[in-house]
Motif scaffolding. Structure first.
Motif, PDB file in Angstrom:
ATOM      1  N   LYS A   1       0.818  -1.214   0.000  1.00  0.00           N
ATOM      2  CA  LYS A   1       0.000   0.000   0.000  1.00  0.00           C
ATOM      3  C   LYS A   1       0.853   1.265   0.000  1.00  0.00           C
ATOM      4  CE  LYS A   1      -3.906  -2.107   2.319  1.00  0.00           C
ATOM      5  NZ  LYS A   1      -4.729  -2.138   3.506  1.00  0.00           N
ATOM      6  N   ARG A   2       2.058   1.157   0.519  1.00  0.00           N
ATOM      7  CA  ARG A   2       2.920   2.334   0.627  1.00  0.00           C
ATOM      8  C   ARG A   2       3.401   2.828  -0.740  1.00  0.00           C
ATOM      9  NH1 ARG A   2       8.332   2.747   4.360  1.00  0.00           N
ATOM     10  NH2 ARG A   2       9.066   4.701   3.504  1.00  0.00           N
ATOM     11  N   CYS A   3       3.725   1.910  -1.641  1.00  0.00           N
ATOM     12  CA  CYS A   3       4.261   2.347  -2.926  1.00  0.00           C
ATOM     13  C   CYS A   3       3.336   2.072  -4.105  1.00  0.00           C
ATOM     14  CB  CYS A   3       5.644   1.759  -3.180  1.00  0.00           C
ATOM     15  SG  CYS A   3       5.706  -0.027  -3.152  1.00  0.00           S
ATOM     16  N   ASN A   4       2.189   1.454  -3.880  1.00  0.00           N
ATOM     17  CA  ASN A   4       1.229   1.246  -4.952  1.00  0.00           C
ATOM     18  C   ASN A   4       0.802   2.602  -5.505  1.00  0.00           C
ATOM     19  OD1 ASN A   4      -0.526  -0.225  -6.655  1.00  0.00           O
ATOM     20  ND2 ASN A   4      -2.218   0.299  -5.308  1.00  0.00           N
ATOM     21  N   GLY A   5       0.909   2.773  -6.815  1.00  0.00           N
ATOM     22  CA  GLY A   5       0.536   4.031  -7.446  1.00  0.00           C
ATOM     23  C   GLY A   5       1.704   4.982  -7.619  1.00  0.00           C
ATOM     24  N   SER A   6       2.819   4.696  -6.962  1.00  0.00           N
ATOM     25  CA  SER A   6       4.020   5.512  -7.137  1.00  0.00           C
ATOM     26  C   SER A   6       4.741   5.058  -8.397  1.00  0.00           C
ATOM     27  CB  SER A   6       4.965   5.338  -5.939  1.00  0.00           C
ATOM     28  OG  SER A   6       4.363   5.807  -4.762  1.00  0.00           O
ATOM     29  N   PRO A   7       5.571   5.921  -8.986  1.00  0.00           N
ATOM     30  CA  PRO A   7       6.352   5.483 -10.144  1.00  0.00           C
ATOM     31  C   PRO A   7       7.280   4.333  -9.774  1.00  0.00           C
ATOM     32  CG  PRO A   7       6.426   7.867  -9.915  1.00  0.00           C
ATOM     33  CD  PRO A   7       5.791   7.335  -8.673  1.00  0.00           C
ATOM     34  N   ARG A   8       7.704   3.560 -10.782  1.00  0.00           N
ATOM     35  CA  ARG A   8       8.578   2.407 -10.539  1.00  0.00           C
ATOM     36  C   ARG A   8       9.919   2.801  -9.940  1.00  0.00           C
ATOM     37  NH1 ARG A   8       8.900  -0.660 -16.044  1.00  0.00           N
ATOM     38  NH2 ARG A   8       8.948   1.478 -16.737  1.00  0.00           N
ATOM     39  N   CYS A   9      10.342   4.053 -10.132  1.00  0.00           N
ATOM     40  CA  CYS A   9      11.635   4.478  -9.595  1.00  0.00           C
ATOM     41  C   CYS A   9      11.588   4.686  -8.087  1.00  0.00           C
ATOM     42  CB  CYS A   9      12.107   5.760 -10.282  1.00  0.00           C
ATOM     43  SG  CYS A   9      11.029   7.181  -9.967  1.00  0.00           S
ATOM     44  N   TYR A  10      10.387   4.708  -7.506  1.00  0.00           N
ATOM     45  CA  TYR A  10      10.240   4.874  -6.064  1.00  0.00           C
ATOM     46  C   TYR A  10      10.749   3.627  -5.358  1.00  0.00           C
ATOM     47  CZ  TYR A  10       7.960   5.445  -1.515  1.00  0.00           C
ATOM     48  OH  TYR A  10       7.709   5.560  -0.178  1.00  0.00           O
ATOM     49  N   THR A  11      11.662   3.788  -4.436  1.00  0.00           N
ATOM     50  CA  THR A  11      12.198   2.658  -3.684  1.00  0.00           C
ATOM     51  C   THR A  11      11.555   2.631  -2.307  1.00  0.00           C
ATOM     52  OG1 THR A  11      14.274   2.831  -4.855  1.00  0.00           O
ATOM     53  CG2 THR A  11      14.299   1.569  -2.831  1.00  0.00           C
ATOM     54  N   CYS A  12      10.824   1.592  -2.038  1.00  0.00           N
ATOM     55  CA  CYS A  12      10.109   1.449  -0.776  1.00  0.00           C
ATOM     56  C   CYS A  12      10.839   0.425   0.089  1.00  0.00           C
ATOM     57  CB  CYS A  12       8.684   1.001  -1.056  1.00  0.00           C
ATOM     58  SG  CYS A  12       7.683   0.792   0.421  1.00  0.00           S
ATOM     59  N   THR A  13      11.486   0.886   1.123  1.00  0.00           N
ATOM     60  CA  THR A  13      12.140  -0.040   2.049  1.00  0.00           C
ATOM     61  C   THR A  13      11.922   0.435   3.475  1.00  0.00           C
ATOM     62  OG1 THR A  13      14.215   1.161   1.812  1.00  0.00           O
ATOM     63  CG2 THR A  13      13.947  -0.777   0.438  1.00  0.00           C
ATOM     64  N   SER A  14      11.418  -0.453   4.281  1.00  0.00           N
ATOM     65  CA  SER A  14      11.241  -0.183   5.706  1.00  0.00           C
ATOM     66  C   SER A  14      11.213  -1.521   6.416  1.00  0.00           C
ATOM     67  CB  SER A  14       9.933   0.578   5.953  1.00  0.00           C
ATOM     68  OG  SER A  14       8.828  -0.274   5.760  1.00  0.00           O
ATOM     69  N   SER A  15      10.946  -1.513   7.678  1.00  0.00           N
ATOM     70  CA  SER A  15      10.923  -2.769   8.414  1.00  0.00           C
ATOM     71  C   SER A  15       9.722  -3.635   8.028  1.00  0.00           C
ATOM     72  CB  SER A  15      10.890  -2.483   9.917  1.00  0.00           C
ATOM     73  OG  SER A  15       9.761  -1.699  10.243  1.00  0.00           O
ATOM     74  N   PHE A  16       8.732  -3.047   7.345  1.00  0.00           N
ATOM     75  CA  PHE A  16       7.536  -3.799   6.982  1.00  0.00           C
ATOM     76  C   PHE A  16       7.398  -4.048   5.478  1.00  0.00           C
ATOM     77  CE2 PHE A  16       6.544  -1.525  10.899  1.00  0.00           C
ATOM     78  CZ  PHE A  16       6.300  -2.608  11.717  1.00  0.00           C
ATOM     79  N   CYS A  17       8.216  -3.368   4.663  1.00  0.00           N
ATOM     80  CA  CYS A  17       8.091  -3.489   3.214  1.00  0.00           C
ATOM     81  C   CYS A  17       9.463  -3.628   2.580  1.00  0.00           C
ATOM     82  CB  CYS A  17       7.372  -2.274   2.650  1.00  0.00           C
ATOM     83  SG  CYS A  17       7.247  -2.325   0.871  1.00  0.00           S
ATOM     84  N   TYR A  18       9.576  -4.501   1.625  1.00  0.00           N
ATOM     85  CA  TYR A  18      10.865  -4.709   0.968  1.00  0.00           C
ATOM     86  C   TYR A  18      10.763  -4.561  -0.549  1.00  0.00           C
ATOM     87  CZ  TYR A  18      12.200  -6.135   5.563  1.00  0.00           C
ATOM     88  OH  TYR A  18      12.418  -6.126   6.909  1.00  0.00           O
ATOM     89  N   CYS A  19       9.903  -3.688  -1.023  1.00  0.00           N
ATOM     90  CA  CYS A  19       9.831  -3.406  -2.449  1.00  0.00           C
ATOM     91  C   CYS A  19      11.105  -2.650  -2.838  1.00  0.00           C
ATOM     92  CB  CYS A  19       8.623  -2.527  -2.761  1.00  0.00           C
ATOM     93  SG  CYS A  19       7.056  -3.296  -2.334  1.00  0.00           S
ATOM     94  N   THR A  20      11.575  -2.876  -4.049  1.00  0.00           N
ATOM     95  CA  THR A  20      12.828  -2.218  -4.447  1.00  0.00           C
ATOM     96  C   THR A  20      12.679  -1.438  -5.739  1.00  0.00           C
ATOM     97  OG1 THR A  20      13.525  -4.234  -5.567  1.00  0.00           O
ATOM     98  CG2 THR A  20      14.289  -3.931  -3.302  1.00  0.00           C
ATOM     99  N   GLY A  21      11.510  -0.912  -6.013  1.00  0.00           N
ATOM    100  CA  GLY A  21      11.341  -0.080  -7.186  1.00  0.00           C
ATOM    101  C   GLY A  21      10.973  -0.828  -8.450  1.00  0.00           C
TER     102      GLY A  21
END
Length: 53
Positions: free
Chosen positions: A31-51
């Motif tokens: 939910k944090r990076c859904n809708g963001s451009p692919r270049c957005y890097t989402c990393t936190s203790s709960f999410c490990y998406c890498t763009g």
């Protein structure tokens, strides 16, 4: 060159793949990076998406 407001890097606006990476919204299960451009890097203790979503 255009500076991306999401990832703060320059990209070539004549390169269609680069434009897609920096402007088209992604469809990600996170939910944090859904809708963001692919270049957005989402990393936190709960999410490990890498763009590459």
């Amino acid at each position: 060159m255009t500076n991306c407001t999401t990832c703060r890097t320059d990209y070539d606006e004549t390169d269609t793949e680069a434009v897609k990476e920096h402007t088209e919204p992604s469809k990600c299960s996170c939910k944090r990076c859904n809708g963001s451009p692919r270049c957005y890097t989402c990393t936190s203790s709960f999410c490990y998406c890498t763009g590459g979503h």
